[in-house]
Design an enzyme around this catalytic site. Structure first.
Site, PDB file in Angstrom:
ATOM      1  CG  ASP A 260      11.401  -0.751 -56.908  1.00  0.00           C
ATOM      2  OD1 ASP A 260      10.938  -0.040 -56.051  1.00  0.00           O
ATOM      3  OD2 ASP A 260      12.220  -1.813 -56.692  1.00  0.00           O
TER       4      ASP A 260
ATOM      5  CD  GLU B 150      18.641  -0.498 -57.807  1.00  0.00           C
ATOM      6  OE1 GLU B 150      17.615  -0.882 -57.880  1.00  0.00           O
ATOM      7  OE2 GLU B 150      19.348  -0.869 -56.685  1.00  0.00           O
TER       8      GLU B 150
END
Ligand SMILES: *[C@@H]1O[C@H](CO)[C@@H](O)[C@H](O)[C@H]1NC(C)=O
Length: 148
Positions: free
Chosen positions: A71, A54
């Site tokens: 994000d 991620e």
């Protein structure tokens, strides 16, 4: 004397805002202490693997998505549902400012990640995890780190 004080202060501010990239084993220790190992059945390897894909362990990572949401941080937690930023304030399920998910102190990010796993029933939220970690032998991820 005054100048030295100001310089020290600037030094502190720089230290706080500079991007922090954790090492794999440092992260393993922090995750382990925070109770992520086997949280809802997900071993430590799942968490280390997920964070790698991620954010590459970069606490200041930010990604703006097509829908206008962003994000944030080491777990790339999205502002639309989970945290509060300037634009979208509607859900904020983690009751946290998105900016708090970008700090070296991972406490807020970990609390929020636990909430995501709890509320969405698993780690499918993270595409990086689904693609690269799910169902794999993940023991390598904590190998050589001083965690049980
Ligand atoms: C970490 O992420 C920030 C923000 O996206 C970026 O500016 C920085 O270069 C990254 N650091 C590393 C070492 O990749």
């Amino acid at each position: 004397m005054k100048a030295a004080g100001i310089l020290a202060l600037i030094g502190c501010l720089v230290a706080v805002t500079k991007p922090k990239v954790y090492t794999r084993c440092k992260l393993a220790k922090i995750f382990s202490r925070a109770g992520l190992d086997n949280y809802r059945g997900f071993s430590l390897g799942n968490w280390i693997c997920m964070a790698y894909y991620e954010s590459h362990y970069n606490t200041t990572a930010q990604t703006v998505l097509e829908d206008g949401s962003t994000d944030y941080g080491i777990f790339q937690i999205n502002s639309f549902t989970w945290c509060r930023n300037a634009k979208l304030q509607d859900k904020n399920h983690c009751h946290v400012a998105c900016s708090a998910l970008l700090t070296d102190d991972l406490t807020d990010a970990i609390i929020c990640a636990k909430k995501i796993v709890k509320e969405t029933e698993g780690m499918n939220y993270w595409q990086g995890w689904k693609k690269h970690c799910e169902g794999k032998d993940l023991s390598e991820w904590k190998k050589g780190c001083e965690v049980s």
